[in-house]
Scaffold this active site. Structure first.
Site, mmCIF file in Angstrom:
data_model
loop_
_atom_site.group_PDB
_atom_site.id
_atom_site.type_symbol
_atom_site.label_atom_id
_atom_site.label_comp_id
_atom_site.label_asym_id
_atom_site.label_seq_id
_atom_site.Cartn_x
_atom_site.Cartn_y
_atom_site.Cartn_z
ATOM 1 N N PRO A 219 17.039 16.951 1.334
ATOM 2 C CA PRO A 219 16.143 16.090 1.857
ATOM 3 C C PRO A 219 15.008 15.972 0.733
ATOM 4 C CG PRO A 219 16.593 17.408 3.839
ATOM 5 C CD PRO A 219 17.421 17.985 2.484
ATOM 6 N N TYR A 220 14.398 17.041 0.146
ATOM 7 C CA TYR A 220 13.370 16.441 -0.898
ATOM 8 C C TYR A 220 13.982 15.517 -1.933
ATOM 9 C CZ TYR A 220 10.651 17.523 -4.953
ATOM 10 O OH TYR A 220 9.773 17.568 -5.902
ATOM 11 N N GLY A 221 15.034 15.724 -2.636
ATOM 12 C CA GLY A 221 15.519 14.750 -3.344
ATOM 13 C C GLY A 221 15.835 13.441 -2.982
#
Length: 417
Positions: A219-221
């Protein structure tokens, strides 16, 4: 003026107080409420007159107007690890800086250090605000004359993003949209966007170039890639100058020892490997946990491209200098050399002089085996090359700050309302 010489023998029924030629009856009389109201109104009027005569009242803030030869940069997330180092460099280069942030992942102690180094009027201001609040963001832009925005503000822990993905989409993607809308509404024409190599996911070929497909796996990327897509779509019908910097694993600290990395205790579990190494060396945690030893790499641990924060900040400054209206520049910021986690741990042991206990565990969700950059494009177009490439030396510099700041930045900055 109060008449302090009136004889006390005067009957209380006729005693009065003189102010500006008007008599107010004794407060104990039935009309004491009216007297108090008139007194308050008179004093308020006098205060307003005095304030209006004050230069600070009549003169607009230096931050609210454009000044020839001075670049006013909004640094979102300037209280954080990377953002504070960027603010330091911008201030050193004689730019005007406004830091906007909150305590979600930043450290207000870093802002206090910067304020002490650059106390001159019109150099640095800090605004405590939530970038997810559209009204607050619009107010900031309406009250300040920004020339450029460096958008660092973001939560940035891969492991945490897999546990709380909605937090990351709100904080990264949604907040970037609000900042971009405010820039467009108020005519701010330069954006330097802090992105990440996590947008690439786990590429089949190394090294990573700017043309490598973006297939994020956590989810960060994904949140960062969505933010990039929003910026690029907006730019199709805009004359804004945009620079997107996708950087790799950040380490190190200010060589002069003014700033360092001081994550809040609740973030340590999800933090960078350098922070974990230092915590183990200081005895804050019993040892270092290395997650994953079965990757398809020479020693079984992940391979990463470690970029010193001083080099990273230099890349942002060069991007600001080269930003061109109507153009988009996308650059990888790394050394071009991958180091395994085991290599990193050995360098950390040497840098700290501590035999750190290491525990090897299963893989962490969302991690990838090997990532390192090809910095050819940024070297060719921005004349940027990483200079702090000795892993042990970067860790030694950071370790010096850690040893002299065992409580991080100490007490938080006291903020005016």
């Amino acid at each position: 003026m109060l008449n302090a010489n009136r004889a006390r023998s005067q009957p209380r029924s006729t005693r009065s107080v003189s102010l500006g030629g008007m008599d107010y009856a004794d407060p104990k009389k039935k009309n004491n409420v009216v007297g108090k109201v008139l007194l308050a109104a008179t004093l308020t009027t006098l205060c307003i007159i005095m304030l209006k005569q004050s230069p600070s009242f009549t003169s607009p803030s230096l931050f609210s107007r454009h000044e020839p030869g001075v670049i006013h940069v909004l640094v979102t997330g300037g209280a954080g690890y990377i953002g504070s180092h960027a603010a330091l460099r911008l201030l050193r280069d004689s730019h005007r800086v406004t830091i906007v942030g909150q305590s979600l992942s930043g450290n207000l102690g870093a802002v206090k250090v910067l304020q002490e180094i650059f106390p001159e009027p019109g150099r640095l201001q800090f605004i405590y605000a939530d970038l997810g609040d559209a009204k607050a963001v619009n107010k900031i832009f309406s009250e300040n004359a920004f020339d450029a925005v460096m958008h660092f503000a973001a939560v940035a822990y891969v492991g945490e993003s897999t546990l709380d993905p909605l937090k990351y989409y709100h904080n990264i993607t949604s907040n970037t949209l609000l900042v971009l809308e405010a820039m467009a509404a108020h005519g701010v024409q330069t954006l330097i966007y802090s992105s990440t190599c996590a947008t690439y996911g786990e590429p089949e070929k190394m090294p990573i170039t700017e043309e490598t497909p973006q297939l994020p796996i956590n989810p960060y990327g994904k949140a960062k890639k969505m933010a990039e897509d929003i910026i690029l779509d907006f730019h199709k019908n805009s004359n804004m100058a945009v620079m997107i910097l996708r950087y790799f694993n950040v380490i190190g600290s200010d060589p002069e020892g003014r700033l360092g990395e001081a994550p809040r205790p609740e973030l340590r579990e999800h933090g960078r490997i350098s922070g974990a190494c230092f915590d183990a060396a200081r005895g804050i945690i019993p040892g270092l946990k290395v997650r994953g030893t079965d990757y398809k790499t020479p020693d079984g641990t992940c391979i990463r491209d470690y970029i010193d924060v001083t080099d990273l900040v230099d890349a942002h400054v060069k991007a600001l200098e080269k930003a061109t209206p109507g153009k988009v520049g996308i650059y990888n910021v790394g050394t071009g050399r991958g180091r395994s986690v085991k290599e990193f741990v050995e360098a950390c042991k040497k840098a700290t002089g501590v035999s750190i206990k290491v525990e090897y565990l299963a893989r962490r969700p969302g991690d990838y085996a090997e990532v390192f950059s090809d910095p050819t494009k940024i070297r060719r177009e921005l004349n940027w090359t990483a200079k702090y490439t000795d892993l042990q030396e970067s860790l030694q510099i950071a370790w010096r700050w850690q040893k002299s700041h065992r409580q991080g930045y100490g007490s938080s900055l006291t903020m005016a309302s």
